[in-house]
Design a protein around this motif. Sequence first.
Motif, PDB file in Angstrom:
ATOM      1  N   ALA A  66     -39.605 -42.432   8.600  1.00 35.63           N
ATOM      2  CA  ALA A  66     -38.435 -43.027   8.467  1.00 35.63           C
ATOM      3  C   ALA A  66     -38.154 -44.403   9.203  1.00 35.63           C
ATOM      4  CB  ALA A  66     -37.632 -42.604   9.443  1.00 35.63           C
ATOM      5  N   MET A  67     -39.034 -44.721  10.080  1.00 36.94           N
ATOM      6  CA  MET A  67     -38.748 -46.364  10.860  1.00 36.94           C
ATOM      7  C   MET A  67     -39.324 -46.909   9.522  1.00 36.94           C
ATOM      8  SD  MET A  67     -37.302 -46.308  13.196  1.00 36.94           S
ATOM      9  CE  MET A  67     -36.990 -48.157  13.870  1.00 36.94           C
ATOM     10  N   ALA A  68     -40.554 -46.575   9.472  1.00 37.44           N
ATOM     11  CA  ALA A  68     -40.954 -46.991   8.247  1.00 37.44           C
ATOM     12  C   ALA A  68     -40.629 -47.706   6.416  1.00 37.44           C
ATOM     13  CB  ALA A  68     -42.833 -47.491   7.993  1.00 37.44           C
ATOM     14  N   SER A  69     -39.627 -46.303   6.472  1.00 41.34           N
ATOM     15  CA  SER A  69     -39.597 -46.763   4.560  1.00 41.34           C
ATOM     16  C   SER A  69     -38.311 -46.009   4.585  1.00 41.34           C
ATOM     17  CB  SER A  69     -40.152 -45.175   4.267  1.00 41.34           C
ATOM     18  OG  SER A  69     -39.664 -44.653   2.682  1.00 41.34           O
ATOM     19  N   ARG A  70     -37.582 -47.261   3.349  1.00 44.27           N
ATOM     20  CA  ARG A  70     -35.951 -46.794   3.500  1.00 44.27           C
ATOM     21  C   ARG A  70     -35.429 -45.874   2.506  1.00 44.27           C
ATOM     22  NH1 ARG A  70     -32.180 -51.545   1.945  1.00 44.27           N
ATOM     23  NH2 ARG A  70     -33.430 -52.660   3.168  1.00 44.27           N
ATOM     24  N   ALA A  71     -36.178 -45.287   1.577  1.00 41.20           N
ATOM     25  CA  ALA A  71     -36.570 -44.158   0.950  1.00 41.20           C
ATOM     26  C   ALA A  71     -36.273 -42.968   2.039  1.00 41.20           C
ATOM     27  CB  ALA A  71     -37.990 -44.030  -0.175  1.00 41.20           C
ATOM     28  N   VAL A  72     -37.800 -42.772   2.382  1.00 40.63           N
ATOM     29  CA  VAL A  72     -37.583 -41.700   3.885  1.00 40.63           C
ATOM     30  C   VAL A  72     -35.996 -41.016   4.829  1.00 40.63           C
ATOM     31  CG1 VAL A  72     -38.342 -40.844   5.750  1.00 40.63           C
ATOM     32  CG2 VAL A  72     -39.921 -41.415   4.201  1.00 40.63           C
ATOM     33  N   ARG A  73     -35.604 -42.891   5.442  1.00 33.83           N
ATOM     34  CA  ARG A  73     -34.363 -43.071   5.865  1.00 33.83           C
ATOM     35  C   ARG A  73     -33.348 -42.164   5.023  1.00 33.83           C
ATOM     36  NH1 ARG A  73     -36.425 -47.173   7.299  1.00 33.83           N
ATOM     37  NH2 ARG A  73     -35.381 -48.808   6.047  1.00 33.83           N
ATOM     38  N   ALA A  74     -33.421 -42.505   3.538  1.00 38.38           N
ATOM     39  CA  ALA A  74     -31.842 -42.035   2.887  1.00 38.38           C
ATOM     40  C   ALA A  74     -31.892 -40.914   2.385  1.00 38.38           C
ATOM     41  CB  ALA A  74     -32.392 -43.259   1.389  1.00 38.38           C
ATOM     42  N   HIS A  75     -33.485 -40.474   2.122  1.00 39.55           N
ATOM     43  CA  HIS A  75     -34.010 -38.794   1.645  1.00 39.55           C
ATOM     44  C   HIS A  75     -32.849 -37.898   3.235  1.00 39.55           C
ATOM     45  CE1 HIS A  75     -35.228 -34.842   0.263  1.00 39.55           C
ATOM     46  NE2 HIS A  75     -35.536 -34.582   1.435  1.00 39.55           N
ATOM     47  N   PHE A  76     -33.169 -38.568   4.216  1.00 37.19           N
ATOM     48  CA  PHE A  76     -32.356 -37.574   5.164  1.00 37.19           C
ATOM     49  C   PHE A  76     -30.845 -37.899   5.573  1.00 37.19           C
ATOM     50  CE2 PHE A  76     -37.379 -36.711   6.131  1.00 37.19           C
ATOM     51  CZ  PHE A  76     -36.964 -35.646   5.752  1.00 37.19           C
ATOM     52  N   GLY A  77     -30.695 -38.844   5.157  1.00 37.30           N
ATOM     53  CA  GLY A  77     -28.988 -39.554   5.680  1.00 37.30           C
ATOM     54  C   GLY A  77     -29.262 -40.345   6.411  1.00 37.30           C
ATOM     55  N   LEU A  78     -30.680 -41.473   6.532  1.00 41.92           N
ATOM     56  CA  LEU A  78     -30.048 -42.035   7.985  1.00 41.92           C
ATOM     57  C   LEU A  78     -30.092 -43.643   7.831  1.00 41.92           C
ATOM     58  CD1 LEU A  78     -33.147 -39.689   9.906  1.00 41.92           C
ATOM     59  CD2 LEU A  78     -31.036 -39.641  10.684  1.00 41.92           C
TER      60      LEU A  78
END
Length: 87
Positions: A66-78
């Motif tokens: 989550a800290m490294a990837s905007r796509a991961v953050r976006a997936h989780f709404g973060l």
Amino acid sequence: MASNATPLHLSGHMTPAELKAARHALGLSAEGFARWVNVQSGRTVRRWEAGDRDIPGPVAVLVRAAMASRAVRAHFGLSLPDDTPSV
């Protein structure tokens, strides 16, 4: 084709301070973080951050991703404070 990109290391030990810093950067309370990683309560998260309990490997991997990837953050709404909407 060779890549000059630095490999992302998601596994390995995460310190309590790293976990707490990431949680704050993601704008999550201990309770909100607990819901995100599917643990019973914020008390568990606070124990990890205090060093009273080991941080589980899957939690460390998820946080690092989550800290490294905007796509991961976006997936989780973060988001991180410096995230800007994609055009």
